[in-house]
Design an enzyme around this catalytic site. Structure first.
Site, PDB file in Angstrom:
ATOM      1  N   ASN A  42       0.831  -1.200   0.000  1.00  0.00           N
ATOM      2  CA  ASN A  42       0.000   0.000   0.000  1.00  0.00           C
ATOM      3  C   ASN A  42       0.866   1.251   0.000  1.00  0.00           C
ATOM      4  O   ASN A  42       1.939   1.295   0.620  1.00  0.00           O
ATOM      5  CB  ASN A  42      -1.005   0.004   1.160  1.00  0.00           C
ATOM      6  CG  ASN A  42      -0.373  -0.173   2.522  1.00  0.00           C
ATOM      7  OD1 ASN A  42       0.667  -0.797   2.663  1.00  0.00           O
ATOM      8  ND2 ASN A  42      -1.024   0.371   3.541  1.00  0.00           N
ATOM      9  N   ILE A  43       0.411   2.246  -0.721  1.00  0.00           N
ATOM     10  CA  ILE A  43       1.135   3.511  -0.843  1.00  0.00           C
ATOM     11  C   ILE A  43       0.160   4.623  -0.467  1.00  0.00           C
ATOM     12  O   ILE A  43      -0.795   4.895  -1.208  1.00  0.00           O
ATOM     13  CB  ILE A  43       1.659   3.714  -2.283  1.00  0.00           C
ATOM     14  CG1 ILE A  43       2.541   2.518  -2.704  1.00  0.00           C
ATOM     15  CG2 ILE A  43       2.433   5.028  -2.377  1.00  0.00           C
ATOM     16  CD1 ILE A  43       2.900   2.501  -4.180  1.00  0.00           C
ATOM     17  N   GLU A  44       0.376   5.210   0.704  1.00  0.00           N
ATOM     18  CA  GLU A  44      -0.555   6.234   1.204  1.00  0.00           C
ATOM     19  C   GLU A  44      -0.142   7.626   0.741  1.00  0.00           C
ATOM     20  O   GLU A  44       0.915   7.811   0.138  1.00  0.00           O
ATOM     21  CB  GLU A  44      -0.631   6.141   2.732  1.00  0.00           C
ATOM     22  CG  GLU A  44      -1.179   4.790   3.169  1.00  0.00           C
ATOM     23  CD  GLU A  44      -1.480   4.706   4.650  1.00  0.00           C
ATOM     24  OE1 GLU A  44      -0.975   5.531   5.434  1.00  0.00           O
ATOM     25  OE2 GLU A  44      -2.244   3.783   5.017  1.00  0.00           O
ATOM     26  N   CYS A  53      -4.096   0.504  -2.474  1.00  0.00           N
ATOM     27  CA  CYS A  53      -3.908  -0.707  -1.673  1.00  0.00           C
ATOM     28  C   CYS A  53      -2.806  -1.591  -2.263  1.00  0.00           C
ATOM     29  O   CYS A  53      -2.465  -1.497  -3.450  1.00  0.00           O
ATOM     30  CB  CYS A  53      -5.193  -1.525  -1.649  1.00  0.00           C
ATOM     31  SG  CYS A  53      -6.529  -0.777  -0.734  1.00  0.00           S
ATOM     32  N   GLU A  55      -2.960  -4.735  -2.965  1.00  0.00           N
ATOM     33  CA  GLU A  55      -3.463  -5.634  -4.007  1.00  0.00           C
ATOM     34  C   GLU A  55      -3.468  -4.946  -5.368  1.00  0.00           C
ATOM     35  O   GLU A  55      -3.039  -5.496  -6.379  1.00  0.00           O
ATOM     36  CB  GLU A  55      -4.889  -6.096  -3.683  1.00  0.00           C
ATOM     37  CG  GLU A  55      -5.025  -6.867  -2.396  1.00  0.00           C
ATOM     38  CD  GLU A  55      -5.280  -5.989  -1.177  1.00  0.00           C
ATOM     39  OE1 GLU A  55      -4.691  -4.901  -1.077  1.00  0.00           O
ATOM     40  OE2 GLU A  55      -6.079  -6.415  -0.318  1.00  0.00           O
ATOM     41  N   CYS A  90     -10.171  -5.041   0.366  1.00  0.00           N
ATOM     42  CA  CYS A  90     -11.277  -4.072   0.380  1.00  0.00           C
ATOM     43  C   CYS A  90     -12.172  -4.274  -0.838  1.00  0.00           C
ATOM     44  O   CYS A  90     -11.819  -4.982  -1.791  1.00  0.00           O
ATOM     45  CB  CYS A  90     -10.741  -2.643   0.444  1.00  0.00           C
ATOM     46  SG  CYS A  90     -10.204  -1.985  -1.150  1.00  0.00           S
ATOM     47  N   CYS A  93     -10.641  -3.280  -4.289  1.00  0.00           N
ATOM     48  CA  CYS A  93      -9.692  -4.280  -4.812  1.00  0.00           C
ATOM     49  C   CYS A  93     -10.419  -5.520  -5.326  1.00  0.00           C
ATOM     50  O   CYS A  93     -10.015  -6.113  -6.324  1.00  0.00           O
ATOM     51  CB  CYS A  93      -8.673  -4.647  -3.735  1.00  0.00           C
ATOM     52  SG  CYS A  93      -7.491  -3.318  -3.423  1.00  0.00           S
TER      53      CYS A  93
HETATM   54  N1  THU Z   1      -5.180  -1.594   2.667  1.00  0.00           N
HETATM   55  C1  THU Z   1      -4.608  -2.403   1.717  1.00  0.00           C
HETATM   56  O1  THU Z   1      -3.545  -2.089   1.180  1.00  0.00           O
HETATM   57  N2  THU Z   1      -5.242  -3.551   1.388  1.00  0.00           N
HETATM   58  C2  THU Z   1      -6.357  -4.019   2.006  1.00  0.00           C
HETATM   59  O2  THU Z   1      -6.832  -5.081   1.661  1.00  0.00           O
HETATM   60  C3  THU Z   1      -6.971  -3.254   3.094  1.00  0.00           C
HETATM   61  C4  THU Z   1      -6.445  -1.883   3.290  1.00  0.00           C
HETATM   62  C5  THU Z   1      -4.456  -0.370   3.058  1.00  0.00           C
HETATM   63  C6  THU Z   1      -5.030   0.918   2.572  1.00  0.00           C
HETATM   64  C7  THU Z   1      -4.509   1.887   3.612  1.00  0.00           C
HETATM   65  O3  THU Z   1      -3.208   2.287   3.226  1.00  0.00           O
HETATM   66  C8  THU Z   1      -4.407   1.067   4.882  1.00  0.00           C
HETATM   67  O4  THU Z   1      -4.440  -0.288   4.473  1.00  0.00           O
HETATM   68  C9  THU Z   1      -5.525   1.326   5.870  1.00  0.00           C
HETATM   69  O5  THU Z   1      -6.769   1.220   5.277  1.00  0.00           O
END
Ligand code: THU
Length: 136
Positions: A42-44, A53, A55, A90, A93
């Site tokens: 994940n890259i925020e 996310c 995935e 999520c 995804c």
């Molecule tokens: N996130 C994912 O990368 N994959 C998931 O299946 C659930 C959520 C990440 C998004 C965000 O950066 C952090 O988790 C919190 O929601």
């Protein structure tokens, strides 16, 4: 590739996750039908909504490389990068998976190489909307 190796690829990639806001680090390892593996994390973003996310990071890397057929994905993660539970994909995804994968695509949610649960995409996204609804 066996499940353990795919899970190991996802777990080894977890420290790379960029999650300075939620501190919830997620990693994924996507297995293509030709045997190649693409990892993603994940890259925020400071403005939150551009966050992607793990995935989708893995899928978009693979799709950009011309891959179109997928077998399975491993997902792992947790707060501060500590895996305490199974990490479920999520809804967004799941919909991206639906675009490129069949109903039997395997989603493996892993705590470790020995401890994981797996579901098909059809189980995770029943009654889904896809290209077939648009006559494609
Ligand atoms: N996130 C994912 O990368 N994959 C998931 O299946 C659930 C959520 C990440 C998004 C965000 O950066 C952090 O988790 C919190 O929601």
């Amino acid at each position: 590739m066996d499940r353990k190796s795919l899970i190991r690829a996802a777990i080894e990639n977890l420290p790379n996750s960029y999650a300075p806001y939620s501190h919830f680090h997620v990693s994924a390892a996507l297995l293509c039908k030709d045997g190649t593996v693409y990892t993603g994390f994940n890259i925020e973003n400071a403005t939150y909504t551009p966050t992607v996310c793990a995935e989708r990071s893995a899928f978009f890397r693979a799709i950009n490389e011309g891959k179109r057929e997928f077998e399975a994905i491993v997902i792992c993660g947790g707060l501060n990068g500590v895996i305490t539970d199974y990490c479920s994909p999520c809804g967004v995804c799941r919909q991206v998976m639906k675009e490129f994968c069949g109903p039997d695509f395997l989603v493996i949610m892993a705590k470790s190489e020995e401890d994981y649960i797996e579901k098909t995409l059809d189980e995770l996204l029943p009654l889904s909307f896809g290209a077939e609804m648009l006559g494609k």
